[in-house]
Design an enzyme around this catalytic site. Structure first.
Site, PDB file in Angstrom:
ATOM      1  N   ASP A  56       0.828  -1.209   0.000  1.00 27.72           N
ATOM      2  CA  ASP A  56       0.000   0.000   0.000  1.00 27.72           C
ATOM      3  C   ASP A  56       0.863   1.261   0.000  1.00 27.72           C
ATOM      4  OD1 ASP A  56      -1.579  -2.194   0.845  1.00 27.72           O
ATOM      5  OD2 ASP A  56      -3.025  -0.847   1.761  1.00 27.72           O
ATOM      6  N   ASP A  58      -0.987  -2.717  -4.381  1.00 32.06           N
ATOM      7  CA  ASP A  58      -2.186  -2.719  -3.547  1.00 32.06           C
ATOM      8  C   ASP A  58      -2.769  -1.314  -3.586  1.00 32.06           C
ATOM      9  OD1 ASP A  58      -4.128  -3.226  -1.355  1.00 32.06           O
ATOM     10  OD2 ASP A  58      -2.956  -5.033  -1.059  1.00 32.06           O
ATOM     11  N   ASP A  59      -3.515  -0.924  -2.562  1.00 33.65           N
ATOM     12  CA  ASP A  59      -4.156   0.387  -2.591  1.00 33.65           C
ATOM     13  C   ASP A  59      -3.125   1.508  -2.665  1.00 33.65           C
ATOM     14  OD1 ASP A  59      -6.692  -0.717  -2.427  1.00 33.65           O
ATOM     15  OD2 ASP A  59      -6.729  -0.645  -0.243  1.00 33.65           O
ATOM     16  N   HIS A 108      -4.081  -1.116  -6.820  1.00 38.65           N
ATOM     17  CA  HIS A 108      -5.525  -1.291  -6.703  1.00 38.65           C
ATOM     18  C   HIS A 108      -6.297   0.024  -6.682  1.00 38.65           C
ATOM     19  CE1 HIS A 108      -4.998  -5.552  -4.740  1.00 38.65           C
ATOM     20  NE2 HIS A 108      -4.484  -5.462  -5.957  1.00 38.65           N
ATOM     21  N   ARG A 132     -12.733   3.309  -5.067  1.00 38.84           N
ATOM     22  CA  ARG A 132     -13.689   2.441  -4.378  1.00 38.84           C
ATOM     23  C   ARG A 132     -14.102   3.052  -3.045  1.00 38.84           C
ATOM     24  NH1 ARG A 132     -10.873  -3.235  -3.607  1.00 38.84           N
ATOM     25  NH2 ARG A 132      -9.020  -1.927  -3.361  1.00 38.84           N
ATOM     26  N   LYS A 138     -15.722   0.995   0.101  1.00 39.75           N
ATOM     27  CA  LYS A 138     -16.134  -0.357   0.493  1.00 39.75           C
ATOM     28  C   LYS A 138     -16.351  -0.383   2.003  1.00 39.75           C
ATOM     29  CE  LYS A 138     -11.231  -1.733   0.220  1.00 39.75           C
ATOM     30  NZ  LYS A 138     -10.261  -2.723  -0.306  1.00 39.75           N
TER      31      LYS A 138
END
Length: 364
Positions: A183, A204-205, A226, A258, A260
């Site tokens: 991340d 990743d993020d 991501h 996103r 979530k």
């Protein structure tokens, strides 16, 4: 009168010497650090600037800037490296109040993450250390360059009134050598945070906000990985309010942006603004807003225990690859949304659910 004139002349003639002395004092107010022992001594001293030169941090130890005096400037001017050990880390702690943290020309934090990477990230396999733990107030971080984080790069926790600017996170090697959960910025329980003008290559993020208020992520570039996420639920604090994601680019990422929320979680997401975002060649979903998130993947029907309220999506544009989905909304108890987007290319159609009454969103 003559005595007074002589006094003025003497004072003026001395002024260059006084300035020279002051310059010497200013120069002497900086200290160079080449190892952890010198860093501890510098923290006890009175120097206004700490210059961190080439420094090797032994395995299992932390480059720890906790207890640096308020008002200090920390400048990284060399290559920072770390010994190998399977442990949680962090490798670096930035903690304190009223600090200025800067990256000097040619510096780098080289995590040499390939020694830990095994394709599983922090889920299993080798135990991998976090790179930076940040707990700052009234402080700034500017111009840092980080390469090959073993796992998460910045854990921003319990911060208040900080800015992070012009940071380069370069984990491109992880694409070939098994980087995962690398991340860029993870933010939790923090308030009045600005992250701007930064570039993140990772697996990743790019950004993951778990909780906090008044957080702005603007003019950043996310490449691979991501994309950008507000991910709430499953922590001791599960509220995210007044979040601004603005003027960013997501290039060849898995997702664009996103929101979530955890399946069966409790909390709130309120006042998120997603504005002026460019997506290019996103693989899975351009905009994804779901209320049934689990770490293993979405499951079942959305639950409304973490409602998403006062959401603004404005001028989110670009393309998703053909096998992906342009937009998917799957939530419960959402209200007061405004939406304007132009995302094209994705041909996978997923059902949308829970869109607030009266709002038209081009799902699919």
């Amino acid at each position: 009168q003559r005595s007074y004139d002589r006094f003025l002349n003497t004072k003026m003639n001395m002024s260059p010497y006084i300035c020279g002395i002051l310059m010497c004092v200013a120069a002497a107010s900086a200290v160079d650090v080449w190892n952890l022992q010198q860093l501890e001594a510098a923290k006890r001293g009175n120097d206004l600037t700490i210059n961190v030169r080439d420094i090797f941090v032994p395995a299992g130890q932390t480059l720890n800037f906790e207890f640096v005096k308020p008002g200090t400037t920390i400048v990284f001017r060399g290559r920072v490296t770390f010994g190998y050990k399977e442990w949680r880390g962090p490798l670096v702690i930035l903690k304190g109040r009223n600090l200025k943290i800067k990256g000097g020309a040619g510096h780098i934090f080289d995590g040499e993450g390939r020694r830990w990477w095994d394709g599983t990230g922090t889920n299993s396999g080798k135990i991998k250390p976090y790179m930076f733990y940040v707990q700052l107030a009234d402080s700034s971080v500017r111009g840092l360059t980080i390469k090959n984080s073993p796992a998460h790069t910045f854990a921003i926790n319990d911060c208040n009134h900080i800015s992070i600017n012009n940071v380069m996170i370069d984990n491109r090697d992880g694409n070939r050598f098994g980087g995962h959960n690398t991340d860029g910025f993870d933010v939790a329980k923090s308030h009045r945070v600005i992250i701007a003008n930064s570039t993140i290559y990772n697996q990743d993020d790019c950004l993951a906000i778990n909780s906090g208020t008044d957080i702005t992520f603007q003019r950043n570039k996310c490449i691979g990985g991501h994309g950008i996420a507000v991910a709430v639920g499953g922590y001791d604090v599960n509220e995210a309010r007044n979040i601004v994601i603005r003027g960013c680019r997501c290039l060849q990422t898995k997702y664009g942006v996103r929101i979530k929320t955890l399946l069966n979680g409790r909390g709130i997401v309120k006042g998120v603004k997603i504005e002026n975002i460019l997506l290019k060649d996103v693989t899975d979903a351009g905009l994804l807003i779901i209320g049934n998130y689990l770490n293993s993947g979405p499951r079942g029907e959305p639950t409304g225990g973490i409602p998403i309220e006062d959401l603004t999506v404005n001028n989110v544009r670009g393309n998703v690859l053909a096998k992906g989905t342009n937009i998917n909304v799957f939530v419960a108890n959402a209200r007061n949304w405004n939406w304007s987007s132009n995302i094209q290319g994705g041909q996978r159609r997923l059902p949308c659910k829970g869109i607030p009454n009266g709002l038209r969103i081009p799902c699919g």
